[in-house]
Write a protein that holds these residues in place. Structure first.
Motif, short mmCIF file in Angstrom:
data_model
loop_
_atom_site.label_atom_id
_atom_site.label_comp_id
_atom_site.label_asym_id
_atom_site.label_seq_id
_atom_site.Cartn_x
_atom_site.Cartn_y
_atom_site.Cartn_z
N PRO A 231 0.82 -1.22 -0.06
CA PRO A 231 -0.06 -0.04 -0.04
C PRO A 231 0.98 1.20 0.12
O PRO A 231 1.99 1.14 0.52
CB PRO A 231 -0.81 -0.04 1.29
N GLN A 232 0.18 2.39 -0.59
CA GLN A 232 1.03 3.55 -0.69
C GLN A 232 1.55 4.03 0.56
O GLN A 232 2.46 4.69 0.65
CB GLN A 232 0.14 4.59 -1.53
N LYS A 234 2.29 2.38 3.27
CA LYS A 234 3.30 1.47 3.78
C LYS A 234 4.54 1.36 3.31
O LYS A 234 4.73 1.99 2.13
CB LYS A 234 2.60 0.09 3.95
#
Length: 597
Positions: A231-232, A234
């Motif tokens: 995810p962006q 993370k």
């Protein structure tokens, strides 16, 4: 603890690199076909899903993941990234070395794209080298056209082909025929392969097809990391490596206690990295904190760099090697030159880099003491800039440090030499190094190899390996300078057959009774060398001899075999004092890799 996912050539290389540490780790493969010899590792057989991976890592205190899986194992890559994300673990992606993409190959995004392009080119007879797991994906093509699949000759692979409904009559087996032979026998219009990298034999497949005048279709390797897995908001700590040296450096960074001693970089690698950084600053106006350096073996490592007003530099990391050059600043200044050849790179020595004053080195007297391998590294790494350049390598404290080396004795004055065959400095301490040799000998025994071949380093191993192509990697052990200790340990362990590969510099010391050939313990005994020359019927004057390898040019060609026989005979006498039961073969290696026995 480290958990490696392998089953590939890269998995084997990871095992070799990790075994050298003597620390416990786990090596996981989906099937049980790959045989690896583990002394310190534990082989896990059978695939794991993501929940099983997470549970295993928690139960066994896993602190680092190594993804050495096949580049097309997309589901496994996704799971390992999810594992790293959810368990907050760093991951090392051990990928392959890939040849550059060329226009003589028809590149395909995926198998559907491959089917489309093969039909557009009118392919009616196809040899598919993409493996048994791609049979079902290529069904629309082989349902309409004649197609052969090359697969591994295993019951599991044959079973998978049968389940996919592919006719057994059109299966060919990997171990039975080379690509060139198959093409000659089957006469296909084209081959289809994966972008499987150097270790997957990609270039050989392409060359075989080109030689036969048929088309090559290749499915591009998947992007790593796969899009959408992380995810962006993370982040996962990922180190990218494509060789054992890079893997070791990544492990040393992420899990420092795994290796008792840490590796370093040669002055040649430092000079190359500084040159790449300086060129990047000059030509691209970019100053990255680290730059990629391609080592002589083809793998790429990242090297931290810094910048001055008109130069870049690397602070030499010696690792745990007691090297007087540890911590030195190795600089490179780069400028454009006007040359007709756009790839011309002129290399000069600056402050603190010594000068050759005697013959016998890679370059004549008057040249800067920058050896052949570092010069080749600098030139090949600067080729990406496609511009004629002048590179000046300097080491500000080199002149002072040189007095603490043997350089003045052998005719290098004014500074240190820029050296390094492999590009990596392996940690050196007598006790630890000898213990590492013991561990390597243990691994060699465990491999079941009928012979152990001991050699001084990468160069001698490359030449001697050609004499024993059937032996596994584990059968080749580096002794560094500890010939006597290595032979003694091999004898005590009950190794029945040992080959000692030795180059002339160490051979003349060994012939004189120096079972430890390090220069700090003794230098070449010229009087004894003269005696051996007389025994060989070649009493030449060696008053001006500086390095033993100069003898290859001084001795008349017809006398070289006799001299080698004398040297080997003396070496055998001294080696006999430390071995009792093992059969010892000594191979003397010539300047260009010739083997004398």
């Amino acid at each position: 603890m480290i958990l490696v996912f392998g089953g590939t050539t890269e998995g084997r290389k990871a095992v070799e690199a990790l075994e050298a540490a003597g620390s416990r780790y786990y090596y996981s493969t989906r099937g049980d076909e790959q045989q690896v010899n583990l002394t310190h590792g534990i082989h896990l057989k059978g695939g794991m899903d993501l929940p099983e991976m997470i549970s295993f890592c928690e139960e066994h205190d896993i602190r680092l993941i190594v993804d050495a899986a096949h580049p097309f194992a997309e589901n496994l890559h996704k799971n390992l990234l999810q594992l790293a994300l959810q368990s907050e673990l760093p991951i090392v992606r051990f990928d392959r070395i890939y040849p550059p993409r060329t226009d003589d190959v028809i590149w395909c995004k995926d198998y559907q794209d491959a089917i489309k392009k093969m039909e557009e080119h009118g392919v009616q007879r196809l040899l598919a080298l993409t493996g048994v797991n791609t049979i079902s994906q290529l069904r629309p093509f082989w349902n309409r056209q004649e197609c052969w699949f090359r697969i591994l000759h295993r019951e599991t692979s044959i079973g998978l082909a049968s389940q996919a409904g592919f006719p057994e009559s059109h299966l060919v087996f990997y171990e039975e025929d080379a690509t060139e032979t198959l093409i000659s026998q089957l006469q296909p219009d084209a081959i289809l392969t994966k972008e499987s990298g150097a270790s997957g034999g990609f270039s050989l497949k392409v060359e075989s097809a080109k030689a036969a005048g048929i088309k090559v279709f290749a499915v591009e390797r998947p992007i790593y990391p796969p899009q959408g897995v992380i995810p962006q908001d993370k982040a996962v700590a990922i180190d990218y490596v494509n060789g054992p040296h890079g893997l070791r450096r990544a492990v040393e960074k992420r899990l420092p206690e795994f290796y008792p001693l840490h590796s370093g970089l040669t002055t040649g690698t430092c000079a190359t990295a500084a040159a790449v950084a300086a060129a990047s600053a000059l030509l691209r106006k970019e100053k990255p904190d680290e730059v990629p350096v391609v080592l002589p073996d083809g793998e790429t490592i990242l090297v931290p760099v810094c910048y001055g007003d008109d130069f870049a530099y690397v602070t030499k990391p010696g690792g745990d090697d007691p090297d007087v050059t540890d911590g030195l600043e190795v600089r490179a200044s780069v400028s454009r030159i006007d040359e007709d050849d756009p790839m011309e790179v002129v290399i000069k020595g600056g402050e603190g880099v010594g000068t050759f004053t005697l013959p016998g080195f890679d370059y004549p007297p008057g040249e800067p003491a920058i050896n052949k391998s570092p010069r080749q590294m600098i030139r090949s790494n600067l080729a990406v800039f496609n511009t004629s350049l002048q590179v000046i390598i300097s080491v500000p404290e080199g002149a002072q440090i040189a007095h603490r080396t043997f350089n003045p004795r052998i005719g290098i004055v004014g500074g240190i030499s820029i050296i390094g065959v492999s590009g990596i400095v392996m940690p050196f301490s007598e006790e630890a190094f000898i213990e590492s040799i013991r561990k390597c000998l243990q691994v060699a025994m465990a491999s079941g190899a009928p012979r152990v071949v001991i050699n001084s380093g990468a160069k001698s191993e490359r030449f001697v390996r050609a004499c024993y192509p059937e032996l596994p990697q584990q059968a080749f052990v580096e002794y560094g300078n500890y010939i006597g200790e290595t032979l003694k340990m091999a004898d005590e362990m009950g190794i029945e057959r040992v080959t000692l590969g030795v180059m002339l510099g160490k051979a003349v010391k060994l012939a004189a009774g120096q079972l430890d050939t390090h220069s700090r313990r003794g230098t070449m005994d010229k009087a004894f060398v003269s005696q051996m020359l007389k025994e060989a019927g070649c009493p030449i004057d060696i008053t001006d001899l500086t390095l033993a390898r100069e003898l290859w040019k001084m001795i008349p060609e017809e006398k070289i075999p006799a001299f080698c026989k004398v040297v080997i005979g003396h070496c055998q006498q001294h080696c006999a004092t430390v071995v009792n039961d093992c059969e010892l073969t000594i191979l003397l290696i010539g300047e260009n890799g010739e083997i004398y026995s």
